[in-house]
Write an enzyme that holds these catalytic residues in place. Structure first.
Site, PDB file in Angstrom:
ATOM      1  N   PHE A 220       4.089  -0.030   4.658  1.00 41.25           N
ATOM      2  CA  PHE A 220       4.655  -1.214   5.316  1.00 41.25           C
ATOM      3  C   PHE A 220       3.670  -2.377   5.383  1.00 41.25           C
ATOM      4  CE2 PHE A 220       6.927   2.448   7.268  1.00 41.25           C
ATOM      5  CZ  PHE A 220       8.143   2.239   6.641  1.00 41.25           C
ATOM      6  N   HIS A 221       3.048  -2.667   4.241  1.00 38.83           N
ATOM      7  CA  HIS A 221       2.128  -3.797   4.132  1.00 38.83           C
ATOM      8  C   HIS A 221       2.508  -4.724   2.973  1.00 38.83           C
ATOM      9  CE1 HIS A 221      -1.191  -1.015   6.030  1.00 38.83           C
ATOM     10  NE2 HIS A 221      -0.357  -1.494   6.937  1.00 38.83           N
ATOM     11  N   PRO A 222       3.777  -5.103   2.825  1.00 39.52           N
ATOM     12  CA  PRO A 222       4.147  -5.904   1.657  1.00 39.52           C
ATOM     13  C   PRO A 222       3.591  -7.322   1.724  1.00 39.52           C
ATOM     14  CG  PRO A 222       5.987  -5.759   3.181  1.00 39.52           C
ATOM     15  CD  PRO A 222       4.921  -4.838   3.708  1.00 39.52           C
TER      16      PRO A 222
ATOM     17  N   HIS B  80       0.853  -1.187   0.000  1.00 39.82           N
ATOM     18  CA  HIS B  80       0.000   0.000   0.000  1.00 39.82           C
ATOM     19  C   HIS B  80       0.890   1.238   0.000  1.00 39.82           C
ATOM     20  CE1 HIS B  80      -3.248  -2.582   2.173  1.00 39.82           C
ATOM     21  NE2 HIS B  80      -3.485  -2.552   0.881  1.00 39.82           N
TER      22      HIS B  80
END
Length: 234
Positions: A170-172, A19
């Site tokens: 920080f949503h990989p 995101h």
């Protein structure tokens, strides 16, 4: 790299999704109270266009003047931020090996704006954030917009702002996606195709990124994996 191949999985490291986030930042007309929820005091999901079947943007309200990924490096002075994150990105990136050394950092290419639709969605999100920022309810708090600044208003200027300031939320996910096709890495029991005794239990197994923060989904994956390892399922 000269590393022996244990299983030929062309999907290993592909399909990277995240995101991306960008911010509208305000200086405050009065002191902003310290937050109690890790700086993110409120969040909401919205549609960038009325005809969409679900939300594709998240707005997050932060008690600091500066980028969410760098709260410690925020601008001095009182202020607050409305962060805008694209929640259903079309762009896909990669994670690749950089060396045969186990401790070497990987080559990470998030390719956030590889698909122009994500840039258009982010620009629309910034415009929506500005509408919220100019709401009457914030009149007593708002001094002026510092980023991108009121002069940054046409599409070209906002696109340039996105390209220069966009960062990770920080949503990989996605680089070891679940499935049975040629590009899948793990099966529905989280077992790596072609390698016995190895499972993956984290966000990388998600085939597509959820339109929400990923922590709850990752916890669900971990709990399911724990059940499997305890023998409650395959």
């Amino acid at each position: 790299m000269g590393i022996a191949v244990a299983a030929d999985l062309p999907g290993v490291g592909a399909n990277l999704q995240d995101h991306p986030i960008c911010n509208v930042v305000y200086s405050a007309a009065r002191p902003v109270p310290a937050g109690s929820d890790n700086h993110g005091e409120a969040a909401g999901l919205v549609r960038s266009q009325p005809g969409l079947d679900g939300p594709d943007l998240q707005m997050v309200f932060v008690d600091s003047r500066g980028h969410i990924p760098g709260i410690a490096a925020s601008e001095p002075g009182e202020g607050y931020t409305i962060g805008v994150a694209v929640m259903r990105p079309y762009s896909r990136g990669t994670v690749r090996l950089s060396s045969t050394r186990p401790g070497a950092l990987p080559r990470l290419d998030p390719n956030y704006l590889g698909d122009e639709r994500d840039l258009a969605t982010m620009v629309q999100g910034l415009r929506l954030a500005r509408e919220i920022g100019q709401a009457r309810a914030l009149d007593d708090w708002r001094a002026h917009e510092t980023k991108p600044g009121v002069r940054t208003d046409d599409d070209a200027a906002l696109q340039a702002y996105v390209r220069s300031s966009l960062a990770s939320y920080f949503h990989p996910v996605g680089t070891c996606r679940i499935g049975e096709d040629a590009l899948a890495v793990v099966d529905r029991h989280l077992r790596v195709h072609g390698i016995s005794g190895l499972r993956v239990a984290d966000g990388s197994v998600m085939p597509s990124i959820p339109s929400a923060n990923t922590n709850a989904t990752v916890c669900a994956i971990a709990e399911r994996a724990a059940d499997m390892l305890r023998g409650r399922s395959c």
